[in-house]
Write an enzyme that holds these catalytic residues in place. Structure first.
Site, PDB file in Angstrom:
ATOM      1  N   ASP A 493       3.112  16.885  60.342  1.00 31.33           N
ATOM      2  CA  ASP A 493       3.599  17.954  59.487  1.00 31.33           C
ATOM      3  C   ASP A 493       2.645  18.068  58.300  1.00 31.33           C
ATOM      4  O   ASP A 493       1.793  17.194  58.081  1.00 31.33           O
ATOM      5  CB  ASP A 493       5.027  17.622  59.036  1.00 31.33           C
ATOM      6  N   LYS A 494       2.776  19.127  57.516  1.00 35.82           N
ATOM      7  CA  LYS A 494       1.888  19.306  56.359  1.00 35.82           C
ATOM      8  C   LYS A 494       2.599  18.973  55.054  1.00 35.82           C
ATOM      9  O   LYS A 494       2.291  17.995  54.387  1.00 35.82           O
ATOM     10  CB  LYS A 494       1.363  20.750  56.297  1.00 35.82           C
ATOM     11  N   LYS A 701      -0.665  39.475  53.918  1.00 31.98           N
ATOM     12  CA  LYS A 701      -1.490  38.491  53.203  1.00 31.98           C
ATOM     13  C   LYS A 701      -1.722  38.888  51.744  1.00 31.98           C
ATOM     14  O   LYS A 701      -2.744  38.527  51.144  1.00 31.98           O
ATOM     15  CB  LYS A 701      -2.847  38.288  53.892  1.00 31.98           C
ATOM     16  N   ILE A 984      -3.182  28.584  65.809  1.00 33.89           N
ATOM     17  CA  ILE A 984      -2.241  29.487  66.465  1.00 33.89           C
ATOM     18  C   ILE A 984      -0.947  29.488  65.670  1.00 33.89           C
ATOM     19  O   ILE A 984      -0.563  28.463  65.089  1.00 33.89           O
ATOM     20  CB  ILE A 984      -1.980  29.057  67.934  1.00 33.89           C
ATOM     21  N   ASP A1047      11.276  18.239  61.284  1.00 36.33           N
ATOM     22  CA  ASP A1047      10.327  17.454  62.075  1.00 36.33           C
ATOM     23  C   ASP A1047      11.013  16.542  63.084  1.00 36.33           C
ATOM     24  O   ASP A1047      10.337  15.867  63.864  1.00 36.33           O
ATOM     25  CB  ASP A1047       9.447  16.597  61.157  1.00 36.33           C
TER      26      ASP A1047
END
Length: 1375
Positions: A493-494, A701, A984, A1047
């Site tokens: 995970d980030k 964005k 992706i 998670d």
């Protein structure tokens, strides 16, 4: 629209599993790894679903609803609402994460235990053994220990599942306020209930932080009328159609459609960490037609009907509608609160339950009832067991045939053996029982002891203890400890795992001038320009020539040098490309240095030159930071103002604007008030009217806000990625050209870097080696003299080898600062563009995230015409989001560039270094996150997941044909990439999964990729990727690491799950197999403890089988001398306690404490981790060599003992016990001597004590047996044997000494020959031709024995130690 809802719900999947779904999904399941599961288990599962569940139990898959899920808004319902798909009420709000119930635990566990290979084998042996007359070794010596072992294992599993039940009970018994009718006496009852609840402290939910605790309101809710009131209801009793009231910081108990929120314009803010891992707040807004639902009378007067999609897993989409007073409005993700969210910054909110229990989004994304994890070594151990079963069967058949031959040649002629013939079936079963201990049951009992010891060793490692949070490493399971040493893929995970999720504003570029903010001073005097370089990582061999014989160890310092960006992006360039240097963010750009000026000097300049062009630009830029956001100010009790922002980036920008003089003090629905503080301390308030806000989206964005300034002008501000801002500038062509020039310059550096990388030596799995062995022309050196003259040759830091500097055009600024600035340059668009883009790249090189700000002034007439179009788009029921984006696109053109901001997204300590070491260990690092793509790519650069030489390929379903994109990636990757990274998003991945052909091509590509970044991924998609890796690469062992509830599915699907005790709570840490407090501890967990535990377990299994083969070889050879009648060579009681008392410590002690290499060596040379990945510790060829060794040594013991007993130096005692006890003594003494003294490398006091106790205990046992036995006519004349007869015979003791000498000489001779050939580079003999280029061998190719010898050299040992802890100095040299 109704049919569309039903169709979309059907496409996303319902809650039931059909036979077709099982068949379609089985390729993604974990079970594909096992042939037994493919051939037996899956067909049985399909037939069970088809014939029993669907035919007998009538549980058929749920069809999609015809017109969506209809839920009327009513204050009270006469009866529970009915689910038209089932014909019954909707499912309850109860959840269950446990694997078993009280009814199915025993049958499921018995089936599971009986299907394990070793248990099945012992059942097949133990049951016939209980039949009288078949066994010569007792009737219950197998079945009773087996039963005890199985019961113990089941009890352990029951306890683990009981803990899951307790966690479920805590969540199901949480309380929430639900609208209910009053009953008679309800006032008294409510009062008693409230008084009771006041005494309770609600256990915190598993995903809530450690300090968070929920308590009930002590004040009675005044919102009630004569018939209705808010009542505390357990979560498990909430049903679809209930109206729920939430207060600030409450957890959402079910999926709710928002009816009312007390924020402005009905806005509520929620935190969704448990769902998607994002810590930023998300705004939800109640539909305008339901604003009257602020209290009970308003709810009772509102007659609204909701139509929602069927339950599905998609976290990022929701489709529905709500009809109020014949007016229909859309119901989207913006109006729905999912279970697992937390209400923030909102006093209270009211919602209608639309999904409950297991049909909630978070539960549908959960990994329900995951299968128990098995150690990878068990697969190889099973192969060994199968070979031993074959050996036992062949041995039993062979000696049984020997009995038939002996019977026909001798027994039929012996008058005293009349009618003594034993049938072939009985004799072969008897031999099977006799030799069954070649596969000892004690192996599995001792294994549990070993793993408990290993778990304690890991748990007590102070090097994985985090003093800041007082958090130790925790093992939640000891079953799969050896898996830690075989990991091939790490899926991380980030947020909260790689990063601390703490953003700091660090710099900006305005008017072509770069400014730093919040930096204390230069970092070791390193200039920014000198950090722009091309790193040459080639290894320079500066070692002096030695004599003809030499061993030179070349060590490359793998500290992460600051290097330039690298990535080859197949589509859009990310808004910033991060780099990192060891130790964190470089902070060398300070006041007046290298063209970077501090913001303090900027404020002084603005004060002294208020009308200067740069001053005006800087003021507008700071104002843009203070205005262009969606954050809310909040005044604390002590009068300070804190900001509640939707993202950490916005919070950092607002805090920076405050530091620069513009403080956000108030935000209403249509206005923003700023407090401006000048340099001299004067303050004034400015109010800006908010006209419109076009929020950020992953597709756009960017974010825009239209405000009316105090002077009346209409001002449009926009911030976003450079890839979307630059094309919308008024001077777009010029800006694009300058941007291209900067990119081209970067590309040249990147190509130079790639060429350098391609010429760098590579190790056996494609990485740059940490160490290589270079041999001289003569290889006849012994290790000690060579080691004394060995030298660790360390090249200088890579940035000193090849430096390419792009200086910035800031010479005047360096000389004179801002005071001498030529303001005409600020109005030169070409110069501003060029320098701004260079500054952005400089910021990015420091690991900072960049955004571009742009603005323009709109005339009232232009705004009025656009406003009507935008208003129509926001109220549209059809294609609303696309119409909003189209309208925004029309006004977001012709911008002027304001500048660029730089924000530090701080990584956890040691993340880049850890990822670098894991990659050098042959582990591929993937990042699966719920964050947006740009953020994920930026963090990947900063964390070194993306390397300087990486080729980045982006798959985006909005960019054209996915099939063509995937095909291009396949071609590029297979034609050769130094390091390939695929990006992706979750939506694109969903489309790939929906197309079988595309899915096959995509997942076939997985083994060829070095890293994958999956952004906007739901929990179920994370788990799906894990299962895909396991399905496509059965040999790969996966590890997932994360800190949030989102998670958990990924953690449970992996072979190894690691949870981080982080900001997102402890649920992942509780569910995971192992828990650590920081990502950096993962390198020690894998590289040190993982390798040690793999090596220990492999040796334990190997040595256990060797000693059994060694012992029972003598038993088998003795059968030739007793007519193959099954008479045992060994006395029964000694044989019974063999594996318990006398040969257990020799495998258990090394299994817990052995260290073949020091921790410092394993951390300094991560390539040594491949020992477990390649299964070098336990494989069939290696096992067979040990079997041959055990066989040969058993033969030597038997024939020398037999010769001394019967032929040459005959003993005084010719009884069977004297011969058997001699063989038994040799077996015990040599087994312990070999395993504890000769084979164990890490010799401690525990090893010495174990050897002494066992050997001494055996002779004490002989003395005890000699006195405890009574006189009898048994072949085993034990009474007085050891103390009076053969124990006093010098021939018996001489034979013992001679055999031990022969075996010891064999062992030491082999080790000496191996040692000599190892130093000479000739070991192993069958791989002499594989020696690398120019005689150079990589670290992972060197034998462990050579590393053990090198560790004894003080200079090398000290260098390895300093490399492992990061204190290595490039200028240190050891002669």
């Amino acid at each position: 629209m109704s049919s569309k809802l039903a169709r979309e719900a059907g496409d996303k999947g319902g809650t039931s599993t059909s036979t077709k779904e099982l068949r379609r999904d089985k390729s993604r399941e974990d079970e594909v790894e096992s042939w037994f599961d493919r051939i037996v288990k899956q067909p049985v599962r399909l037939r069970y679903q088809k014939y029993f569940v669907e035919l007998v139990l009538r549980r058929k898959p749920l069809p999609p609803s015809k017109d969506g899920r209809h839920i009327p808004l009513r204050a009270a319902h006469d009866s529970p609402l009915e689910d038209e798909r089932r014909g019954h009420p909707y499912v309850s709000n109860t959840i269950r994460s446990s694997r078993y119930t009280i009814w199915d635990f025993i049958p499921k566990q018995l089936l599971f235990q009986a299907t394990r290979l070793h248990n099945f084998y012992f059942i097949c042996i133990g049951v016939p053994q209980t039949i009288p007359g078949l066994s010569t070794t007792g009737n219950y010596t197998t079945i009773l220990p087996l039963t005890f072992f199985i019961i113990l294992t089941m009890f352990k599993e029951a306890y683990d599942d009981y803990k899951r039940h307790k966690m479920d009970k805590v969540e199901n018994n949480q309380f929430a306020k639900v609208l209910r009718e009053k009953s008679n006496g309800s006032h008294d009852g409510a009062k008693h209930t409230l008084d009771f609840l006041k005494t309770l402290t609600v256990p915190r939910l598993p995903w809530k932080p450690r300090k968070a605790r929920a308590t009930f309101d002590e004040v009675h809710d005044p919102d009630e009328d004569e018939d209705m009131h808010w009542e505390w209801i357990k979560w498990c009793d909430i049903t679809v159609g209930d109206v729920v009231k939430l207060k600030r910081n409450d957890d959402v108990p079910a999926d709710l459609a928002l009816l009312y929120a007390d924020g402005e314009d009905g806005i509520a803010y929620v935190e969704t960490m448990a769902l998607d891992g994002e810590t930023n707040l998300k705004s939800k807004q109640a539909p305008r037609g339901l604003r009257m639902c602020s209290n009970i009378p308003g709810i009772r007067s509102c007659a609204a009907d909701f139509v929602c999609e069927d339950p599905n897993r998609d976290l990022y989409d929701f489709n529905g509608r709500v009809t109020t007073n014949d007016e229909t409005s859309p119901l989207t993700l913006n109006e729905v609160l999912y279970r697992g969210s937390v209400l923030r910054n909102t006093t209270y909110a009211i919602g209608l339950v639309v999904n409950s229990g297991e049909e909630c989004k978070i539960r549908m994304n959960a990994n329900h009832h995951p299968n128990a994890k098995k150690p990878r070594l068990e697969r190889y151990a099973n192969q060994v067991v199968l070979t031993l079963i074959g050996y036992v069967v062949l041995l039993s058949v062979g000696v049984s045939m020997g009995y038939l031959i002996w019977h026909s040649n001798y027994e039929v002629n012996a008058w005293y053996l009349d009618d003594a013939y034993v049938g072939f079936e009985e004799i072969i079963v008897g031999f099977l029982i006799m030799f069954n201990n070649v596969i000892p049951l004690s192996l599995y009992v001792s294994m549990e002891i070993v793993k408990i010891g290993q778990m304690i060793m890991i748990h007590n490692d102070v090097n994985m203890y985090d003093a800041e949070t007082d958090t130790p490493m925790v093992c939640n399971t000891n079953t799969i400890l050896e898996n830690l040493g075989q990991v091939s893929y790490v899926l991380s995970d980030k947020t909260g795992t790689l990063t601390e999720n703490v953003m700091k504003f660090r710099g900006m570029s305005v008017g072509g001038v770069a400014f730093t903010h919040g930096l204390d001073g230069p970092r070791e005097g390193v200039s920014l320009d000198h950090r722009r370089m091309s790193a040459d990582h080639g290894v320079k061999d500066s070692s002096r020539d030695m004599k003809h014989e030499k061993i030179s160890i070349t060590v490359e310092d793998r500290g992460l040098a600051p290097i330039s960006t690298n990535a080859t992006v197949s589509h859009d360039r990310p808004s910033m490309q991060q780099r990192s240097s060891i130790g964190g963010i470089p902070r060398s750009s300070t006041q007046g240095q290298d063209g970077f000026t501090s913001t303090t000097e900027l404020l002084k300049y603005i004060s002294e030159h208020p009308s200067a062009a740069l001053s005006k630009k800087a003021r507008d830029f700071i104002l843009a930071m203070a205005l262009c956001h969606t954050a809310l100010p909040e005044t604390t009790d002590n009068g300070d103002i804190k900001f509640q922002a939707s993202s950490p980036d916005e919070l950092a920008l607002l805090e920076a604007a405050q530091d620069l003089g513009y403080l956000l003090v108030q935000r209403a629905s249509h206005s923003i008030t700023l407090l401006h503080t000048s340099v001299d301390g004067e303050q004034s308030k400015e109010t800006y009217e908010i006209l419109d806000v076009v929020e950020f989206s992953s597709k756009r964005k960017r974010m825009s806000i239209v405000v009316r300034c105090p002077d009346g002008r209409i001002w449009l501000l926009c911030k976003g990625a450079d890839s979307v801002i630059v094309p919308r500038l008024q001077q777009a062509a010029l800006a694009s050209r300058k941007s291209h020039e900067v990119r081209r310059s970067i590309q040249i550096e990147r190509e130079h870097q790639s060429r350098n990388e391609q010429t760098t030596p590579r190790n056996s799995f494609g990485g740059r080696p940490s160490m290589t062995l270079r041999r001289g022309s003569s290889m006849d050196i012994r290790i000690n003299p060579a080691a004394k003259s060995a030298k660790l040759d360390v090249p200088k830091a890579s940035y000193e080898m090849a430096v390419q500097v792009r200086s910035m055009d800031t010479s005047r600024e360096r000389r004179s600062g801002l005071s001498a600035l030529d303001n005409s340059a600020v109005d030169d668009d070409a110069a501003v563009f060029s320098r701004c883009f260079k500054h952005m790249d400089d910021f990015a090189m420091q690991g900072l995230r960049t955004l571009l700000y742009a603005d323009k002034t709109i005339s009232p007439s232009e705004y009025a015409s656009w406003k009507k179009m935008y208003q129509d788009a926001t109220t549209s029921l059809v294609d609303r989001q696309n119409r909003i984006e189209t309208a925004a696109e029309m006004v977001e053109q012709g911008f002027d560039l304001l500048g660029a901001s730089a924000i530090e997204d701080k990584l956890q300590k040691g993340v880049p270094e850890t990822i670098d070491k894991l990659r050098r260990a042959g582990i591929k690092i993937w990042m699966l996150t719920g964050d947006k793509r740009e953020t994920a790519i930026n963090i990947a650069h900063s964390a070194q997941i993306c390397k300087p030489e990486s080729s980045i390929f982006i798959l985006d379903s909005t960019k054209g044909s996915l099939e063509a994109q995937v095909h291009d990636v396949v071609v590029d990757v297979r034609t050769g990439c130094l390091h390939s990274v695929l990006v992706i998003d979750g939506h694109t991945l969903g489309q790939v999964d929906a197309d079988p052909t595309l899915k096959q091509v995509f997942y076939d590509l997985i083994p060829f990729l070095d890293s994958v970044i999956c952004c906007r991924a739901s929990p179920s998609q994370k788990a799906g990727i894990v299962k895909a890796i396991r399905a496509r690469i059965p040999s790969a062992l996966t590890l997932a690491i994360g800190d949030g509830a989102n998670d958990i599915a990924m953690i449970q699907s992996c072979h190894v799950g690691v949870g981080i005790s982080g900001r997102e709570g402890l649920q992942a840490a509780r569910v995971a197999d192992y828990s650590i407090s920081q990502f950096r501890f993962l390198q020690r967990l894998l590289l040190v403890h993982g390798r040690w535990n793999y090596m220990r377990t492999a040796k334990f299994i190997l040595w256990t089988f060797w000693k059994e083969m060694f012992f029972y070889m003598m038993q088998a050879l003795y059968q030739h001398h007793n007519g193959y009648t099954g008479t045992s060579l060994y006395e029964n009681w000694s044989l019974t306690v063999l594996n318990t008392l006398f040969t257990s410590l020799c495998v258990i002690v090394p299994g817990i404490f052995e260290q073949d290499l020091k921790a410092e060596t394993l951390l300094a040379v991560p390539e040594l981790y491949v020992y477990g990945q390649r299964n070098m510790g336990l494989n069939l060829p290696y096992y067979l060599r040990w079997v041959v060794l055990g066989t040969v040594q058993g033969i030597i013991v038997w024939f020398v003992s037999w010769a001394a007993w019967s032929r040459f130096a005959k003993m005084s005692d010719h009884g069977l016990f004297a011969l058997g006890d001699l063989s038994f003594t040799l077996g015990i003494v040599f087994t312990n001597y070999k395993l504890l003294i000769l084979e164990t490398h890490y010799k401690t006091l525990i090893v010495a004590v174990s050897f002494t106790v066992v050997v001494g205990g055996w002779f004490a046992w002989n003395g005890f047996m000699s006195s405890a036995y009574s006189d009898n006519l048994s072949p085993y004349d034990v009474k007085g044997g050891f103390t009076s007869t053969f124990g006093n015979d010098p021939i018996w003791w001489l034979t013992l000494i001679v055999v031990m000498a022969i075996l010891t000489v064999m062992e030491l001779g082999y080790k000496s020959i191996k040692h000599t050939m190892l130093v000479a580079g000739q070991w192993p003999p069958w791989k002499r031709s594989v020696r690398g280029v120019n005689g150079v061998q990589n670290a992972e190719e060197l034998d462990v024995g050579l590393w053990q010898a090198l560790e004894k050299e003080p200079h090398i040992r000290e260098r390895l130690k300093r490399m492992s802890d990061g204190s290595y100095d490039d200028h240190d040299e050891y002669e």
